[in-house]
Each structure stands twice: as C-alpha cells, then as structure tokens.
Design an enzyme around this catalytic site. Structure first.
Site, PDB file in Angstrom:
ATOM      1  CB  SER A 134       5.027 -46.349   9.082  1.00  0.00           C
ATOM      2  OG  SER A 134       6.112 -46.709   9.988  1.00  0.00           O
ATOM      3  CE1 TYR A 147       2.285 -46.134  13.685  1.00  0.00           C
ATOM      4  CE2 TYR A 147       3.630 -46.761  12.792  1.00  0.00           C
ATOM      5  CZ  TYR A 147       2.892 -46.218  12.525  1.00  0.00           C
ATOM      6  OH  TYR A 147       3.490 -44.364  12.553  1.00  0.00           O
ATOM      7  CE  LYS A 151       0.282 -45.145  10.492  1.00  0.00           C
ATOM      8  NZ  LYS A 151      -0.136 -44.196  10.159  1.00  0.00           N
TER       9      LYS A 151
END
Length: 238
Positions: A134, A147, A151
């Site tokens: 991401s 998150y 990533k």
C-alpha cells in the site's frame, strides 16, 4: 503489450473479493490457470480455475491449499498475495490494543511470509511473486498505525525475499485508495464522492499482471507505488 501469461499456473490469495478477485479475473482473461485461495467462498469464475478455502494465518491449512493448487496445475509460475485486512481505522495509538496490532500483522505480514515459504517448493524457474502492499508503507494517515506498519513490513519482506529466493522475482504493488468492499467498510459514503483520487481494483490488477509477466524480467525487489503522483508532491507552499 503481449504478456504471454496463457497457460501459466497462478495462485491468488484473498481472491474472494476486491483486488484479489480482480487479479483472478485478469489472469483468467489472459488464459492463465488460476487457483483461488480465501477463507471465504469465492465467486464462480469461468476458465481453468479452482478454489480452495484457507486462512493465510493458519500455516497447515495454507500449506495444504497451496499444495492442492500446485498439484492440480503441475507447479506454480506466479503467486499473488492479496489477502489483507485494514484493522482499526481512525483509532488513536492509546486506544489501539496489542491484539489489534497483532491481528493486522498476522494477516498482512505473516500471511505473506507463509505464502512465500510454502509456495517456494512449487515455483518454476523464473517464477514471479507479487504482494499487495500500500502507499501507506510510505505515507501515513492518523489512526492507522497497525496497517501502516504492516504495509511497510511487506515492502521490506519483498526486498528480503527477492534476495533470498534465487531464480524467483519478488515485487509488490503499493496502491493508494482502491474502491473495494474493505475500503468501503472503512470509509463508507466518502467513496461515493471522494475529494481525492480513487482507483479501481482492476487498475491494480494490471500492475500485478505486468510484474507477473516476463515483460518485467528486470524488475526485482521493487515496490511499485501507484498513487496518482500524490506522494511526489512537496508540502512546500509554492
């Protein structure tokens, strides 16, 4: 551009929806053989396709699912890791539990590690592994510590595996916001009229196809950032 993916044996995790499903459809459109792995039921797709239920955090079941697909197709030429979760969104650090943090890393990082580990014995010479990371590996929004950390770890894992796996290319795609069921669950009606650029899952799938193909044979250990150029813009007030 000819991608020459017809007849290639492809395995995609997280294939029940979103980017994983878009990748599966894109590979099938190219004439590939595609194994779909997800903890949920996957839609019925046309082509040389098989589906296996498995959670990427369950090592024995994931290993068995990979072996089932590989035996059906006589090995694997391409492995695509799309399984992922967002975890808490908009949650301050003080309110983020260690369980939340661990669960996000378990799926987004350990799941990719286990995919590579158990796919490795089945990979053909010149095979390609593509992970979904991401833009959150490079730019961050508040309230998304697990998150973003996960990533960033996927980008580092990509580089480490590209060095570790002789004869296998490993790359990752790092898209900005993608209109998927997961993103809609996090952002809700914001995606109906966004004030920022949003891409489709099919856009991401095209990057995956290229990285999976021999057309990208010189690309290895790289994180392809697909964010409409947003991260290239300076905050300098000019």
């Amino acid at each position: 551009m000819r991608l020459d993916l017809a007849g290639k044996a492809v395995l995609v995790t997280g294939a029940a929806s979103g980017i994983g499903l878009a990748c599966a459809r894109a590979f099938l459109a190219e004439g590939a053989q595609v194994g779909l792995v997800d903890r949920e039921s996957v839609p019925v797709l046309e082509g040389d396709v098989m589906a296996v239920r498995a959670d990427v955090t369950d090592e024995p079941k994931l290993a068995a699912a990979i072996a089932t697909v590989a035996r059906r197709f006589g090995g694997l030429d391409v492995v695509v890791g799309c399984a992922g979760i967002s975890g808490p969104v908009g949650t301050p650090l003080a309110e983020t539990t260690v369980e939340d943090f661990a669960s996000v890393l378990a799926v987004n990082v350990t799941g990719q590690f286990l995919l590579a580990k158990h796919a490795r014995p089945w990979l053909s010479p010149g095979a390609s592994v593509v992970f979904l990371a991401s833009d959150s590996a490079f730019v961050c929004a508040p309230g998304m510590v697990p998150y973003c950390a996960s990533k960033g770890a996927v980008v580092a894992l990509t580089r480490a595996l590209s060095v570790e796996l002789d004869g296998v290319r490993v790359n990752c795609v790092c898209p900005s916001v993608v209109d998927t069921p997961m993103a809609r669950g996090d952002l809700g009606p914001v995606l109906d009229d966004p004030a920022f650029p949003v891409q489709a899952a099919e856009d991401v799938a095209q990057h995956v196809l290229y990285l999976a193909s021999a057309r990208s044979r010189t690309v290895d250990g790289q994180a392809v950032l697909a964010d409409f150029g947003v991260s290239a813009r300076s905050g300098f007030p000019a």
